[in-house]
Scaffold this motif. Structure first.
Motif, mmCIF file in Angstrom:
data_model
loop_
_atom_site.group_PDB
_atom_site.id
_atom_site.type_symbol
_atom_site.label_atom_id
_atom_site.label_comp_id
_atom_site.label_asym_id
_atom_site.label_seq_id
_atom_site.Cartn_x
_atom_site.Cartn_y
_atom_site.Cartn_z
ATOM 1 N N LEU A 140 4.166 -31.383 7.848
ATOM 2 C CA LEU A 140 2.975 -32.243 7.794
ATOM 3 C C LEU A 140 1.893 -31.632 6.917
ATOM 4 O O LEU A 140 1.195 -32.356 6.189
ATOM 5 N N SER A 141 1.766 -30.298 6.971
ATOM 6 C CA SER A 141 0.767 -29.656 6.106
ATOM 7 C C SER A 141 1.156 -29.791 4.639
ATOM 8 O O SER A 141 0.294 -29.959 3.770
ATOM 9 N N ALA A 142 2.452 -29.749 4.355
ATOM 10 C CA ALA A 142 2.909 -29.900 2.968
ATOM 11 C C ALA A 142 2.736 -31.320 2.453
ATOM 12 O O ALA A 142 2.727 -31.548 1.238
ATOM 13 N N HIS A 143 2.598 -32.270 3.372
ATOM 14 C CA HIS A 143 2.452 -33.674 2.974
ATOM 15 C C HIS A 143 1.024 -34.188 3.174
ATOM 16 O O HIS A 143 0.811 -35.400 3.259
ATOM 17 N N GLY A 144 0.054 -33.277 3.252
ATOM 18 C CA GLY A 144 -1.326 -33.693 3.153
ATOM 19 C C GLY A 144 -2.186 -33.596 4.393
ATOM 20 O O GLY A 144 -3.387 -33.852 4.318
ATOM 21 N N ALA A 145 -1.608 -33.263 5.560
ATOM 22 C CA ALA A 145 -2.450 -33.111 6.751
ATOM 23 C C ALA A 145 -3.532 -32.068 6.478
ATOM 24 O O ALA A 145 -3.285 -31.058 5.807
ATOM 25 N N GLY A 146 -4.724 -32.311 6.998
ATOM 26 C CA GLY A 146 -5.846 -31.430 6.664
ATOM 27 C C GLY A 146 -6.061 -30.297 7.622
ATOM 28 O O GLY A 146 -6.420 -29.177 7.215
ATOM 29 N N ARG A 147 -5.832 -30.540 8.920
ATOM 30 C CA ARG A 147 -6.047 -29.534 9.950
ATOM 31 C C ARG A 147 -4.942 -29.668 10.997
ATOM 32 O O ARG A 147 -4.694 -30.777 11.482
ATOM 33 N N ILE A 148 -4.309 -28.546 11.337
ATOM 34 C CA ILE A 148 -3.210 -28.584 12.302
ATOM 35 C C ILE A 148 -3.445 -27.507 13.361
ATOM 36 O O ILE A 148 -3.577 -26.327 13.040
ATOM 37 N N VAL A 149 -3.482 -27.943 14.614
ATOM 38 C CA VAL A 149 -3.597 -27.032 15.751
ATOM 39 C C VAL A 149 -2.225 -26.946 16.401
ATOM 40 O O VAL A 149 -1.652 -27.968 16.802
ATOM 41 N N ILE A 150 -1.686 -25.740 16.492
ATOM 42 C CA ILE A 150 -0.401 -25.566 17.161
ATOM 43 C C ILE A 150 -0.619 -24.869 18.497
ATOM 44 O O ILE A 150 -1.411 -23.937 18.620
ATOM 45 N N HIS A 151 0.079 -25.351 19.494
ATOM 46 C CA HIS A 151 0.085 -24.732 20.812
ATOM 47 C C HIS A 151 1.363 -23.914 20.954
ATOM 48 O O HIS A 151 2.411 -24.262 20.389
ATOM 49 N N TYR A 152 1.278 -22.809 21.696
ATOM 50 C CA TYR A 152 2.478 -22.061 22.066
ATOM 51 C C TYR A 152 2.342 -21.609 23.512
ATOM 52 O O TYR A 152 1.244 -21.397 24.016
ATOM 53 N N HIS A 153 3.473 -21.470 24.187
ATOM 54 C CA HIS A 153 3.485 -21.213 25.623
ATOM 55 C C HIS A 153 3.408 -19.728 25.965
ATOM 56 O O HIS A 153 2.575 -19.301 26.764
ATOM 57 N N ASN A 154 4.284 -18.957 25.361
ATOM 58 C CA ASN A 154 4.459 -17.559 25.744
ATOM 59 C C ASN A 154 3.550 -16.645 24.917
ATOM 60 O O ASN A 154 3.596 -16.677 23.690
ATOM 61 N N PRO A 155 2.729 -15.809 25.573
ATOM 62 C CA PRO A 155 1.891 -14.879 24.802
ATOM 63 C C PRO A 155 2.696 -13.999 23.851
ATOM 64 O O PRO A 155 2.170 -13.557 22.823
ATOM 65 N N ALA A 156 3.972 -13.765 24.189
ATOM 66 C CA ALA A 156 4.818 -12.956 23.315
ATOM 67 C C ALA A 156 5.077 -13.631 21.970
ATOM 68 O O ALA A 156 5.522 -12.980 21.017
ATOM 69 N N ASP A 157 4.799 -14.925 21.878
ATOM 70 C CA ASP A 157 5.010 -15.657 20.628
ATOM 71 C C ASP A 157 3.745 -15.739 19.774
ATOM 72 O O ASP A 157 3.692 -16.527 18.822
ATOM 73 N N ALA A 158 2.751 -14.917 20.085
ATOM 74 C CA ALA A 158 1.492 -14.973 19.338
ATOM 75 C C ALA A 158 1.705 -14.701 17.853
ATOM 76 O O ALA A 158 1.109 -15.371 16.996
ATOM 77 N N GLU A 159 2.543 -13.736 17.525
ATOM 78 C CA GLU A 159 2.772 -13.421 16.117
ATOM 79 C C GLU A 159 3.513 -14.555 15.411
ATOM 80 O O GLU A 159 3.205 -14.892 14.265
ATOM 81 N N ALA A 160 4.483 -15.161 16.112
ATOM 82 C CA ALA A 160 5.182 -16.312 15.531
ATOM 83 C C ALA A 160 4.207 -17.452 15.282
ATOM 84 O O ALA A 160 4.283 -18.153 14.261
ATOM 85 N N ALA A 161 3.265 -17.643 16.206
ATOM 86 C CA ALA A 161 2.255 -18.686 16.029
ATOM 87 C C ALA A 161 1.389 -18.394 14.808
ATOM 88 O O ALA A 161 1.074 -19.300 14.026
ATOM 89 N N GLN A 162 1.009 -17.137 14.646
ATOM 90 C CA GLN A 162 0.192 -16.784 13.488
ATOM 91 C C GLN A 162 0.967 -16.934 12.186
ATOM 92 O O GLN A 162 0.398 -17.308 11.153
ATOM 93 N N ASP A 163 2.275 -16.662 12.230
ATOM 94 C CA ASP A 163 3.105 -16.908 11.041
ATOM 95 C C ASP A 163 3.078 -18.390 10.672
ATOM 96 O O ASP A 163 2.982 -18.741 9.488
ATOM 97 N N THR A 164 3.159 -19.245 11.690
ATOM 98 C CA THR A 164 3.103 -20.677 11.442
ATOM 99 C C THR A 164 1.753 -21.075 10.858
ATOM 100 O O THR A 164 1.678 -21.879 9.917
ATOM 101 N N VAL A 165 0.677 -20.519 11.407
ATOM 102 C CA VAL A 165 -0.661 -20.802 10.876
ATOM 103 C C VAL A 165 -0.749 -20.388 9.416
ATOM 104 O O VAL A 165 -1.293 -21.131 8.574
ATOM 105 N N ARG A 166 -0.192 -19.233 9.079
ATOM 106 C CA ARG A 166 -0.228 -18.778 7.684
ATOM 107 C C ARG A 166 0.548 -19.741 6.776
ATOM 108 O O ARG A 166 0.127 -20.016 5.635
#
Length: 257
Positions: A28-54
């Motif tokens: 969606l970001s590649a097709h023009g979405a302007g702002r994307i908020v992602i949720h994640y469940h497990n605190p252990a996935d914080a780095e994966a979430a930040q990778d997605t944000v990047r």
């Protein structure tokens, strides 16, 4: 006429740190979405979430992440509040979270039943409800369900059963929210080539699923690939807005209704 392109739109995606949720955020970001908020469940996935944000930001959008256990009281409402604070009211809300259990009915405990319905039914209902409260007019709301809704099979009673309720939530919400131009749909992939699938299946079951779809021979894994699903999600939450109240099974001919 309302603008149904993705350009500049604000998106909230649950389960967005990994697997299909992550791919949808990138797509969606590649097709023009302007702002994307992602949720994640497990605190252990914080780095994966930040990778997605990047990755979102690499595509030119703003990315944000929020960690939450959505089964906790008030957590879904809080997620929408946090998302609105970070990125503004969402135009698109996509719920990809789910929990799977493959087990005979006679062996399923009350605790397992409650856990399945907490994630797949209660959270889904609360997500739809909060999306109805917070989405901008002409918004799009999509929930991930399962192609097992079209199957005649044992062992998935709590998984398919807890997702089946979402089909009616979707129909009801599409009627209730339609006056504001909000479309509401559900998408049911077939067994996907992700860790979510393999954790529940014995090797012989995996082998069966890899040949069960009509188009299995044309899939790299024999299963539904997340890359097969992301374009459908993109369409449903943009130009596909006129379709509403529907549960669409996208599975290469694995099941049908």
């Amino acid at each position: 006429m309302a603008n149904h392109s993705l350009h500049g739109k604000t998106v909230l995606i649950t389960g967005g740190a990994k697997n299909l949720g992550r791919l949808v955020a990138r797509d969606l970001s590649a097709h023009g979405a302007g702002r994307i908020v992602i949720h994640y469940h497990n605190p252990a996935d914080a780095e994966a979430a930040q990778d997605t944000v990047r990755e979102i930001e690499h595509n030119g959008a703003q990315g944000f992440s929020v960690q939450a256990d959505l089964t906790r009281p008030g957590a879904v409402a809080s997620l929408f509040t946090q998302a609105k604070t970070l990125a503004g009211a969402p135009d698109i809300a996509i719920n990809t979270v789910g929990k799977v259990l493959k087990k005979p009915i006679l062996e399923t405990t009350d605790e397992e039943y409650e856990a399945m319905f907490a994630v797949n039914t209660r959270v889904a209902f609360q997500f739809i409800r909060e999306a109805g409260r917070h989405l901008n007019d002409n918004g799009k709301l999509l929930t991930l369900v399962t192609s097992l809704l079209g199957a005649y099979t044992p062992f998935y009673a709590t998984y398919a059963g807890s997702k089946a309720s979402v089909e009616h939530f979707t129909r009801a919400a599409s009627k209730e929210f339609g006056a504001r131009g909000i479309s509401v749909n559900a998408i049911g992939p077939g067994p996907m080539d992700t860790p979510f699938f393999y954790g529940q299946e014995a090797p012989e079951a995996v082998a069966y699923h890899k040949i069960a779809a009509a188009l299995s021979a044309f899939s790299p894994s024999g299963l539904t690939e997340i890359e097969d699903i992301a374009p459908y999600i993109r369409f449903i939450v943009s130009e596909g807005w006129w379709m509403t109240g529907q549960t669409i099974l996208v599975n290469g001919g694995y099941t049908t209704k």
